[in-house]
Design an enzyme around this catalytic site. Structure first.
Site, PDB file in Angstrom:
ATOM      1  N   GLU A  65     -47.110 -26.941  24.558  1.00 56.58           N
ATOM      2  CA  GLU A  65     -47.312 -27.408  25.934  1.00 56.58           C
ATOM      3  C   GLU A  65     -46.659 -28.769  26.181  1.00 56.58           C
ATOM      4  O   GLU A  65     -46.110 -29.022  27.246  1.00 56.58           O
ATOM      5  CB  GLU A  65     -48.827 -27.504  26.192  1.00 56.58           C
ATOM      6  CG  GLU A  65     -49.209 -27.459  27.648  1.00 56.58           C
ATOM      7  CD  GLU A  65     -50.704 -27.194  27.799  1.00 56.58           C
ATOM      8  OE1 GLU A  65     -51.173 -26.128  27.338  1.00 56.58           O
ATOM      9  OE2 GLU A  65     -51.406 -28.050  28.364  1.00 56.58           O
ATOM     10  N   ASP A  66     -46.714 -29.651  25.204  1.00 49.71           N
ATOM     11  CA  ASP A  66     -46.351 -31.048  25.459  1.00 49.71           C
ATOM     12  C   ASP A  66     -45.176 -31.593  24.650  1.00 49.71           C
ATOM     13  O   ASP A  66     -44.869 -32.781  24.748  1.00 49.71           O
ATOM     14  CB  ASP A  66     -47.569 -31.943  25.185  1.00 49.71           C
ATOM     15  CG  ASP A  66     -48.709 -31.651  26.131  1.00 49.71           C
ATOM     16  OD1 ASP A  66     -48.441 -31.206  27.264  1.00 49.71           O
ATOM     17  OD2 ASP A  66     -49.877 -31.869  25.757  1.00 49.71           O
TER      18      ASP A  66
END
Ligand code: ZN
Length: 181
Positions: A65-66
């Site tokens: 996600e990051d």
């Protein structure tokens, strides 16, 4: 899989490198990796060290996600089970934040046991950090909304691990009282 201690150490090392430039949102701006090791420790304790895949998932749960990590990277380094678990708890960042939050409530009930345990630990860590280091600029209302939302996501994760649930409930009760949710 290679020796679990080796794999776990590699997962911690990889997570720390991937997130090295990131800080938590809170006023104390703690290194992001603190969140990952907290989640992993909670999962290890709650399962008495019986599930290395789950603990690795905890360390790596925000890499897709990051960071620039890919699913294929995770498969190559940590195997398909860990990669699949991380993918299961990864939001689709192309969607607006409010949609992603709603989808977490709607989709969590159909997730795997490991994904649900990871969700409980993740939300517990996030509630704890909201309390000891609230993000600058968050209104009382936003803090309250987060607390209510976290409980909504965790509702469908219950009945799997009493120890983990108790930790969430303790954090939730304190947060609820603190922010009046
Ligand atoms: Zn997280």
């Amino acid at each position: 899989m290679d020796n679990d201690v080796v794999k776990l150490s590699q997962a911690a090392d990889y997570a720390a490198r991937q997130h090295s430039a990131q800080r938590r949102k809170g006023a104390r701006a703690e290194p992001y990796v603190n969140h990952l090791t907290e989640v992993a420790a909670m999962l290890a304790e709650a399962t008495d060290g019986a599930d290395p895949v789950l603990v690795m998932g905890g360390l790596l749960h925000d890499t897709l996600e990051d960071t620039d990590a890919t699913y294929e990277d995770l498969v190559a380094r940590f195997g398909p089970e860990v990669a699949a678990l991380v993918a299961e708890v990864t939001d689709d960042k192309s969607l607006p934040k409010d949609v992603r939050k709603r989808l977490q409530i709607e989709k969590t009930p159909s997730k795997s046991r490991r994904a649900k345990l990871l969700k409980i630990a993740d939300k517990t860590s996030n509630l704890q950090s909201l309390m000891h280091s609230p993000p600058a600029g968050w209104t009382e209302e936003r803090l309250r909304d987060y607390v209510v939302w976290a409980a909504d996501v965790v509702r469908s994760c219950r009945g799997l691990n009493a120890k983990l649930e108790a930790r969430f409930d303790a954090a939730y009760d304190t947060a609820r009282r603190r922010f009046g949710a």
